[in-house]
Design a protein around this motif. Structure first.
Motif, PDB file in Angstrom:
ATOM      1  N   LEU A  26       0.814  -1.208   0.000  1.00 45.95           N
ATOM      2  CA  LEU A  26       0.000   0.000   0.000  1.00 45.95           C
ATOM      3  C   LEU A  26       0.849   1.260   0.000  1.00 45.95           C
ATOM      4  O   LEU A  26       0.435   2.304  -0.542  1.00 45.95           O
ATOM      5  N   ARG A  27       2.032   1.204   0.584  1.00 48.91           N
ATOM      6  CA  ARG A  27       2.900   2.390   0.632  1.00 48.91           C
ATOM      7  C   ARG A  27       3.658   2.615  -0.670  1.00 48.91           C
ATOM      8  O   ARG A  27       4.027   3.745  -0.988  1.00 48.91           O
ATOM      9  N   THR A  28       3.914   1.537  -1.420  1.00 54.47           N
ATOM     10  CA  THR A  28       4.744   1.659  -2.629  1.00 54.47           C
ATOM     11  C   THR A  28       3.938   1.643  -3.924  1.00 54.47           C
ATOM     12  O   THR A  28       4.519   1.792  -5.005  1.00 54.47           O
ATOM     13  N   HIS A  29       2.614   1.440  -3.885  1.00 55.59           N
ATOM     14  CA  HIS A  29       1.792   1.389  -5.094  1.00 55.59           C
ATOM     15  C   HIS A  29       0.669   2.412  -5.001  1.00 55.59           C
ATOM     16  O   HIS A  29       0.201   2.736  -3.901  1.00 55.59           O
ATOM     17  N   GLU A  30       0.280   2.894  -6.153  1.00 53.94           N
ATOM     18  CA  GLU A  30      -0.769   3.906  -6.234  1.00 53.94           C
ATOM     19  C   GLU A  30      -1.762   3.515  -7.317  1.00 53.94           C
ATOM     20  O   GLU A  30      -1.376   3.074  -8.403  1.00 53.94           O
ATOM     21  N   ARG A  31      -3.044   3.643  -7.044  1.00 53.87           N
ATOM     22  CA  ARG A  31      -4.078   3.332  -8.012  1.00 53.87           C
ATOM     23  C   ARG A  31      -4.146   4.445  -9.067  1.00 53.87           C
ATOM     24  O   ARG A  31      -4.298   5.614  -8.736  1.00 53.87           O
ATOM     25  N   VAL A  32      -4.030   4.058 -10.312  1.00 57.32           N
ATOM     26  CA  VAL A  32      -4.028   5.008 -11.421  1.00 57.32           C
ATOM     27  C   VAL A  32      -5.062   4.548 -12.449  1.00 57.32           C
ATOM     28  O   VAL A  32      -5.110   3.359 -12.806  1.00 57.32           O
ATOM     29  N   THR A  33      -5.875   5.456 -12.933  1.00 61.32           N
ATOM     30  CA  THR A  33      -6.861   5.171 -13.963  1.00 61.32           C
ATOM     31  C   THR A  33      -6.347   5.681 -15.307  1.00 61.32           C
ATOM     32  O   THR A  33      -5.978   6.858 -15.425  1.00 61.32           O
TER      33      THR A  33
END
Length: 387
Positions: A26-33
């Protein structure tokens, strides 16, 4: 009790491993659309007027698409509209005359000039075809300017670039209702009236086609939608709109080649591999099998060399001596029955040899005396041949 303790240890171990990994993820990944524009599929791949047809149907207008103009199958009615993207120069005169007869009954025909080719730059004339000739349209190869088409949100918008301009001189029975041209380069649009119908001739119909990318051309452009609505206005909502796009859908073999490669490529590789395994090779990976040797003399010589190599020379001498004695018994049984010096004397007399020579031949050689063995065998063979 042991089973419960085992399960508790497993759950504790899972929590110790899973919780830190979850926090790290959760700290190293980001949700991107992200929006991906997929290539057209199905009919949109080969029908450049597919989007126009969908837009007309959404507006409640009946629209039918066809790859080629077929007046028998289409059964055109008054107040119908035909968008003829197909090259009109390829139409036969009978079809062109039938189209104009339908226009007289109230039809609306939208046609473009003959598409430009690479050879048109050096030649200002063009093959207009029978339809445009009947309308008095004379197409040229002039294409060095665009026609400005100003709209509220795009004052520098232009249309009909790189298209065939034309001049028009309608025959009797046809009049020009509206025209869009400049004196230097010629017409890009003209609306002709023929009895109760209308014919629109344009330099091209690219503004009605599907777009290559959203917001660049085609009906995704607002100015193109306005222009398309204006061109379709005479019979809009009154009848069926026929979209003749002039191209054929891909054949079965084309679809298999382009879309079915995940299936036929592995099958082709498997077939090539099987053919490679079954093919006749030019050379063998294994040594050639030994050819059978049937010469008795070679076998005898090989056996003698084998015995001589492994210290069995006395056996060779005994075999030759026994062969001589066997013939001696058949030819001179009296001499064969004697023994010692008497046999040697009888043999020497019979062969007319010296006693010493016969004695040497009948005396076995030493075990490792190869030269003596050869001499005695040679003498025994000579004595055997003389009997």
């Amino acid at each position: 009790m042991r089973t419960r303790l085992r399960w508790l240890l497993a759950v504790a171990l899972l929590l110790v491993v899973a919780v830190p990994l979850t926090i790290l993820f959760l700290r190293t990944h980001e949700r991107v659309t992200r929006v991906e524009t997929l290539p057209p599929q199905g009919e949109a791949r080969y029908n450049p007027l597919y989007v126009l047809g969908q837009a007309l149907r959404a507006d409640g207008v009946e629209a039918n698409a066809r790859p080629r103009l077929d007046l028998t199958a289409m059964a055109l009615q008054p107040h119908d509209t035909v968008v003829l993207l197909q090259d009109s120069a390829a139409l036969p005169p009978t079809t062109a005359r039938a189209l104009l007869d339908w226009v007289e009954r109230g039809g609306h025909l939208i046609v473009r000039t003959t598409p430009l080719t690479a050879d048109d730059a050096a030649d200002d004339t063009a093959d207009n075809g029978p339809l445009l000739d009947m309308l008095g349209v004379d197409g040229t190869s002039r294409r060095n300017a665009c026609a400005p088409f100003h709209v509220a949100d795009d004052v520098n918008h232009v249309e009909f670039c790189d298209s065939r301009r034309f001049d028009v001189d309608p025959p009797t029975g046809i009049r020009v209702a509206q025209a869009w041209r400049d004196e230097e380069h010629g017409h890009v649009f003209v609306r002709l009236r023929r009895a109760a119908g209308t014919v629109d001739v344009l330099a091209d119909l690219n503004f009605m086609k599907n777009s290559a990318a959203p917001g660049v051309d085609g009906l995704h452009d607002k100015a193109h939608r306005d222009l398309a609505r204006y061109v379709l206005a005479p019979n809009y909502g009154k009848g069926t709109v026929w979209l003749v796009y002039g191209t054929r859908p891909p054949s079965l073999w084309q679809r298999v080649f382009h879309d079915g490669w995940p299936v036929w490529v592995p099958l082709l590789l498997a077939l090539l591999g099987w053919l490679w395994l079954r093919a006749q090779r030019m050379g063998s990976l294994l040594p050639s099998p030994a050819v059978e040797r049937r010469s008795l003399l070679e076998h005898v010589r090989a056996s003698g060399e084998h015995l001589l190599r492994y210290g069995k020379a006395p056996l060779l001498y005994d075999a030759v001596r026994q062969a001589f004695l066997n013939r001696l018994r058949r030819r001179a049984p009296t001499a064969a029955a004697l023994g010692g010096d008497a046999r040697i004397h009888a043999i020497a007399t019979l062969l007319q040899w010296s006693h010493d020579r016969v004695r040497i031949a009948l005396q076995p050689p030493a075990a490792h005396d190869v030269a003596g063995l050869r001499d005695r065998i040679r003498l025994l063979i000579q004595m055997r041949n003389l009997l």
